[in-house]
Design an enzyme around this catalytic site. Structure first.
Site, PDB file in Angstrom:
ATOM      1  N   VAL A 111       0.739  -1.042  -0.060  1.00 57.12           N
ATOM      2  CA  VAL A 111      -0.170  -0.070  -0.149  1.00 57.12           C
ATOM      3  C   VAL A 111       0.900   1.210   0.086  1.00 57.12           C
ATOM      4  O   VAL A 111       1.594   1.444   0.788  1.00 57.12           O
ATOM      5  CB  VAL A 111      -0.857   0.200   1.260  1.00 57.12           C
ATOM      6  N   VAL A 136       1.274   5.327  -1.624  1.00 51.33           N
ATOM      7  CA  VAL A 136       1.039   6.795  -2.375  1.00 51.33           C
ATOM      8  C   VAL A 136       2.173   7.554  -2.550  1.00 51.33           C
ATOM      9  O   VAL A 136       2.904   7.806  -1.673  1.00 51.33           O
ATOM     10  CB  VAL A 136      -0.165   7.448  -1.395  1.00 51.33           C
ATOM     11  N   GLY A 174      -6.119  11.677   1.525  1.00 49.92           N
ATOM     12  CA  GLY A 174      -7.158  10.944   1.615  1.00 49.92           C
ATOM     13  C   GLY A 174      -6.906   9.677   0.697  1.00 49.92           C
ATOM     14  O   GLY A 174      -7.856   8.818   0.259  1.00 49.92           O
ATOM     15  N   LEU A 175      -5.963   9.430  -0.052  1.00 48.60           N
ATOM     16  CA  LEU A 175      -5.675   8.556  -1.121  1.00 48.60           C
ATOM     17  C   LEU A 175      -5.190   7.087  -0.617  1.00 48.60           C
ATOM     18  O   LEU A 175      -5.854   6.153  -1.315  1.00 48.60           O
ATOM     19  CB  LEU A 175      -4.738   9.123  -2.308  1.00 48.60           C
ATOM     20  N   GLY A 176      -4.652   7.205   0.366  1.00 51.63           N
ATOM     21  CA  GLY A 176      -4.385   5.798   0.982  1.00 51.63           C
ATOM     22  C   GLY A 176      -5.700   5.332   1.436  1.00 51.63           C
ATOM     23  O   GLY A 176      -5.955   4.244   1.372  1.00 51.63           O
ATOM     24  N   TYR A 190      -4.400   1.959   9.850  1.00 51.43           N
ATOM     25  CA  TYR A 190      -5.152   0.658   9.334  1.00 51.43           C
ATOM     26  C   TYR A 190      -6.081   0.266  10.392  1.00 51.43           C
ATOM     27  O   TYR A 190      -6.999  -0.565  10.141  1.00 51.43           O
ATOM     28  CB  TYR A 190      -4.192  -0.402   9.340  1.00 51.43           C
TER      29      TYR A 190
END
Length: 141
Positions: A77, A79, A87-89, A120
């Site tokens: 994961v 970016v 907010g893209l993660g 997470y």
């Protein structure tokens, strides 16, 4: 920013080069080679990418290995640093957790650094505190 990106599940040749660049920015993936990345993409069960709508540049990426029933492991994961804190993660994680092909998966797992745990936890991941160890055999040091 979310309105300026497109969620993709396949990457083109240019985006594979963008992914190579993303891997070079992380301590855990520096040194990955383009040929290996291509093989990894072919053998991942699901990839989720974030492509900039105007340039088609790959600015976010994650992948999943799964049996589609019992287990799915989320990997890589990431970016692009110039697009982080927008907010893209979260968009990557939401796209994985809500993906139609993963709707029946019983248990998701991932590995992360301690400072990423709060991120997470927003997606209902919890630290596993049972007597179990992660075992790794590496061919390369």
């Amino acid at each position: 920013m979310k309105d300026k990106v497109k969620i993709i599940t396949q990457v083109n040749d240019s985006q594979i080069k963008d992914l190579y660049q993303l891997y070079q920015l992380s301590w855990w993936s520096q040194g990955r080679m383009l040929d290996g990345i291509k093989i990894m993409l072919e053998n991942s069960d699901l990839i989720i990418g974030l492509s900039h709508c105007e340039t088609e540049k790959l600015i976010g990426f994650a992948r999943v290995l799964t049996d589609y029933v019992y287990r799915a492991t989320i990997w890589d994961v990431m970016v692009d640093p110039s697009y982080q804190k927008k907010g893209l993660g979260s968009l990557l994680m939401e796209s994985i957790m809500n993906h139609q092909s993963l709707r029946n998966v019983e248990c998701f797992s991932l590995m992360c650094l301690p400072e990423a745990i709060p991120f997470y936890e927003k997606f209902e991941f919890a630290t596993y505190h049972k007597p179990i160890e992660i075992m790794i055999r590496s061919r390369h040091s």
